[in-house]
Design an enzyme around this catalytic site. Structure first.
Site, PDB file in Angstrom:
ATOM      1  N   HIS A  27       2.154 -46.047  24.907  1.00  0.00           N
ATOM      2  CA  HIS A  27       2.029 -47.331  25.612  1.00  0.00           C
ATOM      3  C   HIS A  27       3.363 -48.064  25.736  1.00  0.00           C
ATOM      4  O   HIS A  27       3.433 -49.096  26.414  1.00  0.00           O
ATOM      5  CB  HIS A  27       1.043 -48.252  24.882  1.00  0.00           C
ATOM      6  CG  HIS A  27      -0.377 -47.801  24.924  1.00  0.00           C
ATOM      7  ND1 HIS A  27      -1.001 -47.416  26.089  1.00  0.00           N
ATOM      8  CD2 HIS A  27      -1.306 -47.666  23.929  1.00  0.00           C
ATOM      9  CE1 HIS A  27      -2.250 -47.074  25.822  1.00  0.00           C
ATOM     10  NE2 HIS A  27      -2.452 -47.189  24.520  1.00  0.00           N
ATOM     11  N   HIS A  79      -6.874 -43.749  26.017  1.00  0.00           N
ATOM     12  CA  HIS A  79      -6.243 -44.873  26.703  1.00  0.00           C
ATOM     13  C   HIS A  79      -5.148 -44.368  27.638  1.00  0.00           C
ATOM     14  O   HIS A  79      -4.509 -43.350  27.365  1.00  0.00           O
ATOM     15  CB  HIS A  79      -5.648 -45.851  25.682  1.00  0.00           C
ATOM     16  CG  HIS A  79      -6.646 -46.305  24.665  1.00  0.00           C
ATOM     17  ND1 HIS A  79      -6.595 -45.924  23.336  1.00  0.00           N
ATOM     18  CD2 HIS A  79      -7.745 -47.088  24.793  1.00  0.00           C
ATOM     19  CE1 HIS A  79      -7.617 -46.474  22.688  1.00  0.00           C
ATOM     20  NE2 HIS A  79      -8.322 -47.177  23.554  1.00  0.00           N
ATOM     21  N   ASP A 116      -5.149 -38.784  25.397  1.00  0.00           N
ATOM     22  CA  ASP A 116      -5.595 -39.956  24.657  1.00  0.00           C
ATOM     23  C   ASP A 116      -6.623 -40.715  25.500  1.00  0.00           C
ATOM     24  O   ASP A 116      -6.549 -40.727  26.728  1.00  0.00           O
ATOM     25  CB  ASP A 116      -4.382 -40.850  24.369  1.00  0.00           C
ATOM     26  CG  ASP A 116      -4.680 -41.991  23.409  1.00  0.00           C
ATOM     27  OD1 ASP A 116      -5.340 -42.964  23.840  1.00  0.00           O
ATOM     28  OD2 ASP A 116      -4.227 -41.944  22.254  1.00  0.00           O
ATOM     29  N   ASP A 159      -8.804 -40.246  20.225  1.00  0.00           N
ATOM     30  CA  ASP A 159      -9.728 -41.365  20.358  1.00  0.00           C
ATOM     31  C   ASP A 159     -10.738 -41.190  21.484  1.00  0.00           C
ATOM     32  O   ASP A 159     -11.549 -42.085  21.739  1.00  0.00           O
ATOM     33  CB  ASP A 159      -8.978 -42.691  20.512  1.00  0.00           C
ATOM     34  CG  ASP A 159      -7.708 -42.575  21.323  1.00  0.00           C
ATOM     35  OD1 ASP A 159      -7.527 -41.554  22.006  1.00  0.00           O
ATOM     36  OD2 ASP A 159      -6.892 -43.514  21.283  1.00  0.00           O
TER      37      ASP A 159
END
Length: 368
Positions: free
Chosen positions: A142, A181, A179, A267
């Site tokens: 991120h 996200h 991931d 995740d």
């Protein structure tokens, strides 16, 4: 050759200080462990502990690595940002960016995390290991050049890539991020580049909520060298294997990279508190097999994985163990305590059929 496993005890000592995540502490809200930071050390520590317990660690080339140097970091991050991060780190810690708290010495721990990724990629490209896994913490996908966010303080994978490109070890690199996200930081750093292909498979509108659209394909010379594959909540084993086989892997094959890097977050697993997907340890194992087969086909097996998210302290260790069993070819297993029933049920679930329709629409838009 063995699979390299790059880790360092210091990365387990990164903490968020007195941080309450999204919930205000007080009243009926009890303060949480690790200051409320969901990105705790336990999922990673327990992953390595499980590997030690089963004996898998003994079959890997376990090693640490030097911290990423200031020269390494400056290839990606501006000096002003690094100086401020170091200043706060030296004076007790603080927070930079959104949801990026750290304690004393946080700069050095983050540089260690990036250094592990750099060393793992270098070892793969120099041929000293068969493939490699970097247990990087804090994570990095991120973090853009000047904006940390979402627990990510430095851009681990871009730091590793830029070092490899600068050292003449590679010319073209593909990054596959699974991931849950969106890998917005990695995307932003390479958004106008043609030498790095970035692909992110993620839950639509999870985090960050305003990034990760399928229409975002890069800009300028880099148009077409970024691909987002947003999936509706509830995607599971069958859907992930389908999107890998039908969209992600063909794009990497067409790009013909010198090495494939996976931003390996766990995740998307079925009991993760920060995701709403239904992947299992077997899902991650089979996706790893898919990527390894492609790497054998197009880039002499060169594959590196860097750990990203994954917040279930109980389940992340089994997902990671499955990935490393596959990477190393080990016969040592850690039976999944809860995945089999989900894998068996998912192909017939109505929401899985809906996600298959989404995948078909993306394939049509890409001309596949």
């Amino acid at each position: 050759m063995q699979t390299g496993f790059f880790w360092d005890e210091s990365t387990f000592w990164h903490g968020g200080g007195n941080y309450a995540s999204m919930f205000p502490v007080g009243g009926f809200v009890q303060p949480m462990v690790n200051g409320g930071l969901p990105e705790s050390p336990e999922s990673k520590r327990r992953m390595k502990n499980l590997m030690d317990l089963t004996g898998l660690s003994g079959e890997l080339a376990m090693q640490s690595a030097p911290l990423a140097s200031m020269e390494d970091l400056l290839r990606v991050h501006p000096k002003g940002f690094l100086d401020e991060f170091k200043r706060l780190s030296d004076t007790g810690g603080g927070e930079i960016g959104a949801r990026c708290p750290f304690g004393p010495g946080g700069f050095e721990i983050a540089a260690q995390s990036a250094g592990l990724a750099k060393a793992a990629l270098e070892a793969v490209l120099k041929g000293s290991v068969k493939n490699a896994y970097s247990l990087s913490r804090p994570p990095g996908h991120h973090c853009s050049a000047d904006t940390p966010m979402g627990f990510c303080l430095l851009a681990n994978i871009p730091v590793a890539i830029e070092a490899a490109l600068a050292g003449g070890l590679a010319k073209r690199v593909a990054v596959l991020d699974w991931d849950v996200h969106h890998g917005n930081g990695t995307e932003a750093i390479f958004y106008d580049r043609t030498d790095v292909l970035t692909i992110s498979i993620h839950q639509e509108n999870n985090f960050p909520v305003d990034t990760g659209d399928f229409a975002d394909r890069g800009e300028g010379a880099g148009e077409g060298f970024n691909l987002n594959i947003p999936l509706g909540g509830g995607a599971g084993h069958a859907s992930y294997l389908e999107v890998m086989e039908q969209i992600a892997l063909p794009q990497i094959r067409a790009f013909q990279p010198d090495v494939i890097i996976v931003a390996c977050g766990f995740d998307a697993a079925l009991i993760d508190p920060l995701g709403r997907m239904m992947a299992t340890a077997e899902t991650f194992r089979q996706m790893t097999r898919q990527v390894m087969t492609l790497a054998d086909e197009i880039c002499e097996g060169r594959l590196m994985m860097a750990h990203e998210g994954g917040y279930s302290e109980v389940y992340v260790p089994f997902c990671g163990h499955g990935v490393l069993e596959e990477m190393s070819g080990s016969k040592i297993t850690a039976p999944d305590p809860m995945g089999a029933m989900y894998v068996k049920r998912q192909p017939g679930m109505s929401h899985q059929r809906f996600i298959s329709s989404e995948i078909a629409q993306m394939r049509d838009a890409l001309g596949l």
